[in-house]
Write a protein that holds these residues in place. Structure first.
Motif, PDB file in Angstrom:
ATOM      1  N   TRP A  82       0.818  -1.214   0.000  1.00  0.00           N
ATOM      2  CA  TRP A  82       0.000   0.000   0.000  1.00  0.00           C
ATOM      3  C   TRP A  82       0.856   1.270   0.000  1.00  0.00           C
ATOM      4  CZ3 TRP A  82      -4.407  -1.261  -1.647  1.00  0.00           C
ATOM      5  CH2 TRP A  82      -4.987  -2.481  -1.302  1.00  0.00           C
ATOM      6  N   ASP A  83       2.054   1.171   0.575  1.00  0.00           N
ATOM      7  CA  ASP A  83       2.932   2.340   0.626  1.00  0.00           C
ATOM      8  C   ASP A  83       3.384   2.780  -0.767  1.00  0.00           C
ATOM      9  OD1 ASP A  83       4.080  -0.213   0.742  1.00  0.00           O
ATOM     10  OD2 ASP A  83       6.031   0.580   1.313  1.00  0.00           O
ATOM     11  N   GLU A  84       3.310   1.855  -1.758  1.00  0.00           N
ATOM     12  CA  GLU A  84       3.707   2.206  -3.133  1.00  0.00           C
ATOM     13  C   GLU A  84       2.526   2.769  -3.933  1.00  0.00           C
ATOM     14  OE1 GLU A  84       5.439  -1.234  -4.972  1.00  0.00           O
ATOM     15  OE2 GLU A  84       6.644  -1.686  -3.191  1.00  0.00           O
ATOM     16  N   LEU A  85       1.321   2.581  -3.419  1.00  0.00           N
ATOM     17  CA  LEU A  85       0.129   2.941  -4.195  1.00  0.00           C
ATOM     18  C   LEU A  85      -0.636   4.129  -3.624  1.00  0.00           C
ATOM     19  CD1 LEU A  85      -1.217  -0.694  -4.762  1.00  0.00           C
ATOM     20  CD2 LEU A  85      -0.106   0.750  -6.472  1.00  0.00           C
ATOM     21  N   LEU A  86      -0.725   4.223  -2.301  1.00  0.00           N
ATOM     22  CA  LEU A  86      -1.593   5.228  -1.682  1.00  0.00           C
ATOM     23  C   LEU A  86      -0.772   6.308  -0.965  1.00  0.00           C
ATOM     24  CD1 LEU A  86      -4.335   2.961  -0.014  1.00  0.00           C
ATOM     25  CD2 LEU A  86      -4.192   3.739  -2.376  1.00  0.00           C
ATOM     26  N   PRO A  87      -0.958   7.588  -1.351  1.00  0.00           N
ATOM     27  CA  PRO A  87      -0.305   8.657  -0.594  1.00  0.00           C
ATOM     28  C   PRO A  87      -0.984   8.814   0.771  1.00  0.00           C
ATOM     29  CG  PRO A  87      -1.763   9.589  -2.252  1.00  0.00           C
ATOM     30  CD  PRO A  87      -1.769   8.106  -2.458  1.00  0.00           C
ATOM     31  N   MET A  88      -0.370   9.600   1.643  1.00  0.00           N
ATOM     32  CA  MET A  88      -0.890   9.718   3.002  1.00  0.00           C
ATOM     33  C   MET A  88      -2.329  10.253   3.044  1.00  0.00           C
ATOM     34  SD  MET A  88       0.749  11.634   6.282  1.00  0.00           S
ATOM     35  CE  MET A  88       0.169  13.267   5.831  1.00  0.00           C
ATOM     36  N   ASP A  89      -2.679  11.158   2.101  1.00  0.00           N
ATOM     37  CA  ASP A  89      -4.017  11.765   2.157  1.00  0.00           C
ATOM     38  C   ASP A  89      -5.028  11.054   1.255  1.00  0.00           C
ATOM     39  OD1 ASP A  89      -3.102  12.485  -0.327  1.00  0.00           O
ATOM     40  OD2 ASP A  89      -3.681  14.603  -0.167  1.00  0.00           O
ATOM     41  N   ALA A  90      -4.665   9.858   0.735  1.00  0.00           N
ATOM     42  CA  ALA A  90      -5.557   9.143  -0.192  1.00  0.00           C
ATOM     43  C   ALA A  90      -6.951   8.958   0.406  1.00  0.00           C
ATOM     44  CB  ALA A  90      -4.966   7.781  -0.530  1.00  0.00           C
ATOM     45  N   ASN A  91      -7.956   9.154  -0.444  1.00  0.00           N
ATOM     46  CA  ASN A  91      -9.340   8.834  -0.073  1.00  0.00           C
ATOM     47  C   ASN A  91      -9.580   7.415  -0.583  1.00  0.00           C
ATOM     48  OD1 ASN A  91     -12.086   8.639   0.248  1.00  0.00           O
ATOM     49  ND2 ASN A  91     -12.580  10.062  -1.397  1.00  0.00           N
ATOM     50  N   LYS A 114     -10.201  -2.741   5.404  1.00  0.00           N
ATOM     51  CA  LYS A 114      -9.905  -1.303   5.525  1.00  0.00           C
ATOM     52  C   LYS A 114      -8.934  -1.055   6.687  1.00  0.00           C
ATOM     53  CE  LYS A 114     -10.967   3.271   5.159  1.00  0.00           C
ATOM     54  NZ  LYS A 114     -11.097   4.156   4.019  1.00  0.00           N
ATOM     55  N   LYS A 115      -9.209  -1.696   7.808  1.00  0.00           N
ATOM     56  CA  LYS A 115      -8.361  -1.520   8.993  1.00  0.00           C
ATOM     57  C   LYS A 115      -6.912  -1.944   8.697  1.00  0.00           C
ATOM     58  CE  LYS A 115      -8.097  -2.904  13.871  1.00  0.00           C
ATOM     59  NZ  LYS A 115      -8.562  -3.895  14.840  1.00  0.00           N
ATOM     60  N   ALA A 116      -6.770  -3.024   7.913  1.00  0.00           N
ATOM     61  CA  ALA A 116      -5.436  -3.517   7.566  1.00  0.00           C
ATOM     62  C   ALA A 116      -4.667  -2.482   6.734  1.00  0.00           C
ATOM     63  CB  ALA A 116      -5.550  -4.829   6.793  1.00  0.00           C
ATOM     64  N   VAL A 117      -5.378  -1.850   5.786  1.00  0.00           N
ATOM     65  CA  VAL A 117      -4.734  -0.816   4.954  1.00  0.00           C
ATOM     66  C   VAL A 117      -4.353   0.385   5.823  1.00  0.00           C
ATOM     67  CG1 VAL A 117      -4.963   0.677   2.925  1.00  0.00           C
ATOM     68  CG2 VAL A 117      -6.086  -1.558   2.927  1.00  0.00           C
ATOM     69  N   VAL A 118      -5.259   0.778   6.700  1.00  0.00           N
ATOM     70  CA  VAL A 118      -5.003   1.914   7.606  1.00  0.00           C
ATOM     71  C   VAL A 118      -3.758   1.642   8.453  1.00  0.00           C
ATOM     72  CG1 VAL A 118      -5.891   3.164   9.632  1.00  0.00           C
ATOM     73  CG2 VAL A 118      -7.396   2.736   7.668  1.00  0.00           C
ATOM     74  N   ASN A 119      -3.679   0.426   9.027  1.00  0.00           N
ATOM     75  CA  ASN A 119      -2.525   0.059   9.858  1.00  0.00           C
ATOM     76  C   ASN A 119      -1.214   0.172   9.079  1.00  0.00           C
ATOM     77  OD1 ASN A 119      -4.217  -0.546  12.001  1.00  0.00           O
ATOM     78  ND2 ASN A 119      -3.094  -2.406  12.534  1.00  0.00           N
ATOM     79  N   LYS A 120      -1.242  -0.354   7.837  1.00  0.00           N
ATOM     80  CA  LYS A 120      -0.030  -0.315   6.999  1.00  0.00           C
ATOM     81  C   LYS A 120       0.375   1.135   6.720  1.00  0.00           C
ATOM     82  CE  LYS A 120       3.079  -1.992   4.041  1.00  0.00           C
ATOM     83  NZ  LYS A 120       2.950  -3.246   3.312  1.00  0.00           N
ATOM     84  N   ARG A 128      -0.067   8.684  14.245  1.00  0.00           N
ATOM     85  CA  ARG A 128      -0.800   8.147  15.405  1.00  0.00           C
ATOM     86  C   ARG A 128      -2.264   8.560  15.335  1.00  0.00           C
ATOM     87  NH1 ARG A 128       3.555   8.438  19.802  1.00  0.00           N
ATOM     88  NH2 ARG A 128       4.934   6.769  19.055  1.00  0.00           N
ATOM     89  N   THR A 129      -2.534   9.639  14.601  1.00  0.00           N
ATOM     90  CA  THR A 129      -3.923  10.115  14.485  1.00  0.00           C
ATOM     91  C   THR A 129      -4.545   9.542  13.213  1.00  0.00           C
ATOM     92  OG1 THR A 129      -3.099  12.077  13.360  1.00  0.00           O
ATOM     93  CG2 THR A 129      -3.497  12.267  15.731  1.00  0.00           C
ATOM     94  N   ARG A 130      -5.821   9.819  13.002  1.00  0.00           N
ATOM     95  CA  ARG A 130      -6.529   9.293  11.825  1.00  0.00           C
ATOM     96  C   ARG A 130      -5.935   9.829  10.528  1.00  0.00           C
ATOM     97  NH1 ARG A 130     -12.992   8.994  12.033  1.00  0.00           N
ATOM     98  NH2 ARG A 130     -12.528   8.769   9.829  1.00  0.00           N
ATOM     99  N   LEU A 131      -5.979   8.997   9.514  1.00  0.00           N
ATOM    100  CA  LEU A 131      -5.542   9.457   8.187  1.00  0.00           C
ATOM    101  C   LEU A 131      -6.560  10.455   7.660  1.00  0.00           C
ATOM    102  CD1 LEU A 131      -4.555   5.931   6.908  1.00  0.00           C
ATOM    103  CD2 LEU A 131      -2.955   7.841   7.105  1.00  0.00           C
ATOM    104  N   PRO A 132      -6.114  11.510   6.969  1.00  0.00           N
ATOM    105  CA  PRO A 132      -7.053  12.570   6.569  1.00  0.00           C
ATOM    106  C   PRO A 132      -8.077  12.148   5.500  1.00  0.00           C
ATOM    107  CG  PRO A 132      -4.828  13.019   5.721  1.00  0.00           C
ATOM    108  CD  PRO A 132      -4.708  11.868   6.676  1.00  0.00           C
ATOM    109  N   GLU A 133      -7.675  11.293   4.546  1.00  0.00           N
ATOM    110  CA  GLU A 133      -8.549  10.868   3.428  1.00  0.00           C
ATOM    111  C   GLU A 133      -9.182  12.047   2.690  1.00  0.00           C
ATOM    112  OE1 GLU A 133     -10.638   7.264   3.191  1.00  0.00           O
ATOM    113  OE2 GLU A 133     -10.076   6.591   5.194  1.00  0.00           O
TER     114      GLU A 133
END
Length: 377
Positions: A82-91, A114-120, A128-133
């Motif tokens: 996921w680190d190669e595909l989704l930037p930090m602010d990805a929706n 979804k939780k697994a992707v968020v963790n990665k 440590r806080t929620r991803l912005p999406e």
């Protein structure tokens, strides 16, 4: 250039057509139920989105594995790149499907994946806080069938049937990719006459004109992956320009479209104008029962009314009898009709050379094919 495992998804019954389209574009394919697998680069992702006429969408297969427990699902999804595909602010909304599987609860499958992707991503971006999406859309899906999981990233956005030219529509329009499939299943070549005598909002003749002119069906729209930061903007522009250059506006074509309803003809003209093909299609307000022609060796493709309601059935079957009277004498023409009325041949008055089961949306339909005998010129 990174190579991705890709798949083109499509309606049931037209997988072989999508496979043929991909082979014609130069790809090795594996045809499966509802999808065709192939491999390609970011350039191929844009190219196939632009050129496939009969597919629904192009998806990246991020990973696949077997899972019978939610722990298996979580760990396997988390292990994907996921680190190669989704930037930090990805929706990144996560859809889910499950069929004949131990993990049968779709809401749970979606939530765990979804939780697994968020963790990665949290680990990747040290959050440590929620991803912005709040960024661009990266639509994910976890499909499970017989405990086999495929996790995908959609590159298309709105389905490929949304060509971008349908600015006006009438009742029960056929989807553009289904219309293209109906044409590609016939014996028609662009040097032959073509007719849709019940053209409605014009989808079938417009798709025929786009095929005849070799116009990429996706040229008039954007795809969600074009906004992704790891997609090269110059490459996208080059692929689009190359597709544009392949259009042929010079050859003579003979495409006729008529409808008894003058309002529908107006709508069809507006739609064909939007795609720049108004002058390539001869539109006419005319009852199909009044159609006459001296032309030979043509092809009729039509999606007549089905008469789903009992009150309409008699009227529709009267129409089918009329179609037989008009078209049976045109023996050098091949005729193709899509309808959900399995007794169509009885009322048309002739046995079809071949029928093919297709799904128009969720509706089971049959494509009745009456092959003509060409007159040698």
């Amino acid at each position: 250039m990174n190579k991705f495992k890709l798949m083109a998804t499509c309606a049931a019954g037209i997988e072989a057509l999508v496979g043929k389209e991909l082979r014609n574009l130069g790809y090795d394919v594996q045809v499966e139920n509802g999808r065709v697998r192939f491999e390609g680069t970011t350039e191929d992702i844009i190219n196939t989105n632009l050129w496939l006429r009969t597919a629904d969408r192009i998806e990246i297969i991020v990973g696949e594995f077997d899972a019978k427990t939610f722990e298996d699902l979580f760990q396997n999804v988390k292990a994907l790149p996921w680190d190669e595909l989704l930037p930090m602010d990805a929706n990144f909304p996560m859809n889910g499907r499950s069929h004949n599987s131990t993990l049968h609860s779709v809401p749970d499958v979606q939530a765990i994946a979804k939780k697994a992707v968020v963790n990665k991503l949290n680990e990747t971006y040290h959050r440590r806080t929620r991803l912005p999406e709040t960024g661009e859309l990266y639509k994910l899906e976890t499909r499970i069938n017989k405990d086999h999981v495929i996790v995908t990233l959609d590159t298309t956005g709105e389905s490929l049937f949304k060509r971008g030219y349908r600015v006006a529509k009438g009742p029960a329009p056929i989807k553009e990719n289904m219309a293209a499939a109906l044409i590609l299943l016939t014996s028609w070549y662009p040097d032959m006459p073509f007719l849709d005598p019940m053209c409605g909002s014009g989808t079938i003749p417009i798709e025929a004109a786009m095929i005849a002119r070799n116009i990429a069906p996706g040229f008039n729209r954007e795809f969600s992956c074009e906004k992704w930061e790891w997609m090269d903007k110059k490459m996208i522009e080059d692929v689009r320009n190359k597709a544009d250059e392949q259009a042929d506006y010079d050859k003579e074509i003979d495409i006729m479209a008529s409808d008894v309803d003058g309002n529908m003809i107006d709508i069809a003209k507006v739609n064909s104008q939007e795609v720049g093909l108004l002058h390539d299609i001869q539109f006419k307000q005319l009852s199909v029962l009044d159609f006459k022609t001296d032309k030979i060796n043509g092809v009729v493709v039509s999606n007549p009314p089905y008469g789903e309601r009992l009150s309409d059935k008699q009227e529709v079957r009267k129409l089918y009898k009329g179609l037989g009277k008009v078209f049976k004498p045109m023996t050098s023409w091949s005729k193709y009709f899509l309808t959900s009325d399995l007794e169509f041949e009885k009322f048309y008055g002739q046995s079809a050379t071949k029928t093919r089961k297709l799904f128009n949306g969720n509706l089971r339909t049959d494509y009745f094919q009456f092959w003509g005998k060409k007159i040698r010129k």
